[in-house]
Write an enzyme that holds these catalytic residues in place. Structure first.
Site, PDB file in Angstrom:
ATOM      1  CG  HIS A  73      25.042 -28.217  16.549  1.00 59.66           C
ATOM      2  ND1 HIS A  73      25.296 -29.502  16.390  1.00 59.66           N
ATOM      3  CD2 HIS A  73      24.010 -28.490  17.421  1.00 59.66           C
ATOM      4  CE1 HIS A  73      24.678 -30.359  16.936  1.00 59.66           C
ATOM      5  NE2 HIS A  73      23.851 -29.608  17.744  1.00 59.66           N
ATOM      6  NE  ARG A 104      17.839 -33.475  18.390  1.00 62.10           N
ATOM      7  CZ  ARG A 104      16.683 -33.425  19.238  1.00 62.10           C
ATOM      8  NH1 ARG A 104      15.742 -33.680  18.862  1.00 62.10           N
ATOM      9  NH2 ARG A 104      17.039 -33.204  20.596  1.00 62.10           N
ATOM     10  NE  ARG A 122      12.852 -32.791  26.547  1.00 64.41           N
ATOM     11  CZ  ARG A 122      13.773 -32.534  27.379  1.00 64.41           C
ATOM     12  NH1 ARG A 122      15.014 -31.665  27.207  1.00 64.41           N
ATOM     13  NH2 ARG A 122      13.988 -33.288  28.552  1.00 64.41           N
ATOM     14  CG  ASN A 172      14.768 -20.707  19.949  1.00 63.93           C
ATOM     15  OD1 ASN A 172      14.684 -21.872  19.215  1.00 63.93           O
ATOM     16  ND2 ASN A 172      15.715 -19.925  19.630  1.00 63.93           N
ATOM     17  CE1 TYR A 213      19.901 -26.847  13.329  1.00 65.13           C
ATOM     18  CE2 TYR A 213      20.771 -28.525  14.502  1.00 65.13           C
ATOM     19  CZ  TYR A 213      19.798 -27.726  14.012  1.00 65.13           C
ATOM     20  OH  TYR A 213      18.462 -27.990  14.649  1.00 65.13           O
ATOM     21  NE  ARG A 248      23.067 -22.385  19.774  1.00 67.80           N
ATOM     22  CZ  ARG A 248      22.820 -23.695  19.871  1.00 67.80           C
ATOM     23  NH1 ARG A 248      23.631 -24.389  19.031  1.00 67.80           N
ATOM     24  NH2 ARG A 248      21.884 -24.361  20.543  1.00 67.80           N
ATOM     25  CG  HIS A 291      24.027 -35.934  22.310  1.00 67.80           C
ATOM     26  ND1 HIS A 291      25.141 -35.025  22.428  1.00 67.80           N
ATOM     27  CD2 HIS A 291      23.152 -35.185  21.899  1.00 67.80           C
ATOM     28  CE1 HIS A 291      24.613 -33.894  22.062  1.00 67.80           C
ATOM     29  NE2 HIS A 291      23.554 -34.159  21.351  1.00 67.80           N
TER      30      HIS A 291
END
Length: 710
Positions: free
Chosen positions: A598, A381, A411, A51, A474, A570, A441
């Site tokens: 998520h 993704r 990213r 992270n 997730y 979160r 997204h």
């Protein structure tokens, strides 16, 4: 008359980056929590490190760019970029110190007690172990290494981003005047960083780090030299891509070009061993052009992400949580017609408690169904060997109209997505690369099917990516529907993405960047008006991050009017809870558990006519203003009650939840005398109980694509 409140005052807001560091502290707290199994604790410390790497490469790098450009504008908390960097530096050092204190003083001794040894120094090895390590160097490591000396004819080499290296000072043998020379060697990433060596005690497992073996044997790389000293070091570079899409004729090529630049962006952090030789550090500092404040001296092994490999070692089952097997979705029988199941009723999916397989099957069945005319999907993704990609390619080869929006700007997934885009185009899919200046997204898949009573549209909408791997890690929610209104909207979304045509109105979906911000503010203010009229009013919302000033100000105003606001956030939260007269009716929960939270849920009381929405967007400027996002309503009462249950359970979590205090700190709930609630564990148990006993273990099928996808 009461003076009108100013809800935009900087002291009412937390800085985004400092809030993120608090989140990473919460992740580290799971690594420090003695109630977690030992190897799970290692995993959380590893996640803290990865992270932090991404945070520096993107967020810190961006702030440094602002400072270089002379950017003086303050953020919502009233801090300049320079002030933010100073505060980040201080907080990061505190985090890293706690990381290594946890590793050295807690985790390593506990591993030792369980017969797992991570060798701290070569000197601690027995003769047999040292001989084994030296032989491993000679046979496996030595042929891979490339030692690089630096002198008048050989300039300082490119040090790759995030790579682990060993720097050495050398003097030439046999020369009267000893001149110090510098050399460096990269620790090869193609070899495992943790090397298992023979144990001194039967049944134990002993490991040594690859860089220690290289450091010990580095003299073999420089036979005509004496090695004065050798120490590992690691650098972090600016990895934030800057792409002018208006100037980029081919976005695919431009991104490929920019990816190469990540390897030689500005060095923004240097990690070295605490006891490094001062002369060696001076050379690194000068050659890498790095400031003193960006050098981190580490008391232990650099880059603790290797602990994720330790997490998976053989024979440690009693030191890990038992693996959870995602359960079947009760309304969907594997192998049967998924379209028939969706026609019966809207279906809610809750991952990873329920399997992601129906989403994969949705696309797979559509790809071979002769009545399916078209498949349209957004991909942000996807996994390394994605069955969804294989099915989309198969559908195109079967003559179906396939349109796929592949977001090349996701990213750190850019390279992966370029591979998929090329594969899909080769198969005959119509591939769209998104809108200029906006990331797409949203998570939406549309299947157009010819049926006896005409054309019917089947839609999957979700809060998470179409990634069968991360769907096991997730927590996300998704919904299947064949609602005519949502189907019409789904078609409009894809027409907007491929043809830039904005529909005059929407039936059900709310889409960013044009409509979503206004809708959220309207929903919050409607709740405020109910409270002002003396009616019950509440907002319960769950998201990854909250840092949009307009939304926070609206929440403050609603709280001041008496709206009860319960948030589950979160990560980043720029809202401050418990400010008298401003946010005293707002609570913020943050759950950090075995799965990564998520999902995004937005629940408004609306004077008893409750409205529940889910979607892909957080309450962040980038989601509301610079991305294509979709929020969708859940109107089926049965599904609404399922989502209410999710929210109520998470808000009552007293095991993995941290609560934001009025002083800005996050603290675990005091659970003395209370029934323990671990929301993630409870959802696992409920998913098992939702099925008949013979069917409560979902046997995952392995889908083998028609051809290799990489």
């Amino acid at each position: 008359m009461e003076k009108e409140k100013d809800y935009l005052r900087p002291e009412y807001y937390e800085n985004r980056e400092l809030s993120w560091l608090k989140f990473n502290h919460r992740v580290l707290n799971e690594g420090r929590d003695k109630n977690n199994p030992l190897l799970e604790r290692l995993k959380f410390v590893s996640i803290t490190s990865s992270n932090l790497d991404e945070f520096f490469m993107v967020r810190v790098a961006s702030l440094k760019d602002m400072v270089h450009a002379g950017y003086k504008k303050k953020d919502i908390a009233g801090m300049t970029a320079k002030e933010q960097l100073e505060a980040i530096n201080q907080d990061t050092r505190s985090l890293v110190e706690m990381q290594y204190s946890t590793y050295n003083r807690s985790l390593v001794p506990m591993l030792h007690n369980h017969g797992i040894e991570i060798v701290a120094a070569y000197e601690d090895l027995s003769q047999e172990q040292a001989e084994y390590a030296d032989r491993y160097f000679e046979e496996t490591v030595y042929p891979v290494l490339t030692p690089m000396a630096v002198d008048a004819s050989r300039p300082f080499p490119l040090i790759r981003n995030k790579s682990l290296n060993i720097a050495a000072l050398l003097t030439k043998k046999g020369e009267k005047k000893e001149e110090i020379e510098f050399a460096t060697v990269q620790v090869p990433s193609v070899l495992d960083r943790i090397v298992r060596i023979p144990s001194q005690k039967e049944g134990d497992q002993t490991f040594i780090l690859l860089e220690q073996i290289i450091e010990r044997n580095i003299h073999r790389l420089f036979l005509n030299y004496r090695v004065v000293c050798a120490y590992p070091y690691r650098i972090m570079r600016n990895a934030d891509l800057t792409i002018d899409e208006d100037e980029a004729e081919d976005l695919l090529q431009e991104i490929q070009k920019q990816l190469k630049k990540r390897q030689w962006g500005e060095v923004i952090r240097l990690e070295v061993e605490e006891k490094i030789d001062k002369r060696l550090l001076g050379i690194l500092k000068e050659e890498l052009h790095i400031a003193q404040e960006d050098i981190f001296k580490i008391n232990g092994p650099l880059d603790l992400t290797f602990l994720m490999k330790m997490y998976g070692i053989e024979g440690g089952d009693d030191l890990r949580y038992a693996p959870y097997q995602p359960q079947r979705v009760p309304q969907i029988t594997p192998g049967e017609d998924i379209f028939e199941a969706i026609r019966k009723e809207d279906i809610l999916l809750h991952h990873p408690y329920q399997t992601f397989d129906p989403v994969v099957d949705f696309i797979r069945q559509a790809s071979v169904d002769p009545d399916v005319l078209a498949i349209k999907q957004t991909l942000y993704r996807v996994s390394g060997n994605s069955p969804i990609i294989a099915s989309l390619a198969q559908a195109a080869e079967n003559g179906k109209q396939v349109s796929v929006l592949v977001e090349l700007k996701a990213r750190f997934d850019e390279e992966n997505n370029i591979v998929w885009a090329k594969k899909l185009e080769k198969a005959g899919c119509h591939v769209i690369y998104g809108l200029v200046g906006l990331k797409t997204h949203s998570k939406i898949a549309l299947v157009v099917r010819r049926e006896e009573d005409g054309i019917r549209r089947y839609v999957h909408l979700g809060t998470g990516n179409y990634n069968d791997s991360t769907a096991k890690l997730y927590t996300d929610l998704g919904m299947f529907t064949c609602s005519e209104a949502i189907g019409e909207d789904a078609t409009a979304v894809f027409n907007m993405l491929s043809g830039y045509s904005e529909p005059p109105s929407w039936n059900k979906l709310v889409v960013a960047p044009i409509w979503l911000r206004k809708r959220f503010l309207k929903l919050i203010r409607r709740e405020m008006k109910h409270a002002q009229a003396g009616r019950e009013a509440f907002i319960k919302a769950k998201m990854n991050s909250l840092c949009d000033q307009d939304v926070i100000a609206a929440l403050y105003e609603a709280s001041a009017a008496g709206v009860k606001i319960e948030l589950i956030v979160r990560g980043i939260c720029c809202l401050k809870a418990g400010i008298p007269g401003i946010s005293e009716h707002i609570t913020v929960h943050s759950i950090v558990g075995n799965f990564l939270e998520h999902s995004r849920i937005f629940w408004f009381h609306n004077d008893g006519q409750e409205e529940i929405y889910m979607g892909s967007a957080d309450w962040m400027p980038r989601n509301l203003d610079r991305r294509v996002e979709i929020m969708f309503p859940v109107e089926n009462e049965k599904l609404m009650e399922q989502i209410r249950h999710v929210m109520r359970t998470q808000l009552s979590d007293n095991t993995k939840a941290h609560i934001l205090q009025s002083n800005g700190k996050y603290e675990k709930v005091d659970k003395r005398g209370k029934k323990l609630v671990n929301s993630q564990e409870q959802f696992c148990q409920e998913a098992r109980k939702a099925l008949p006993p013979k069917m409560n273990v979902y046997q995952e099928r392995v889908f083998i694509p028609a051809e290799p996808v990489e």
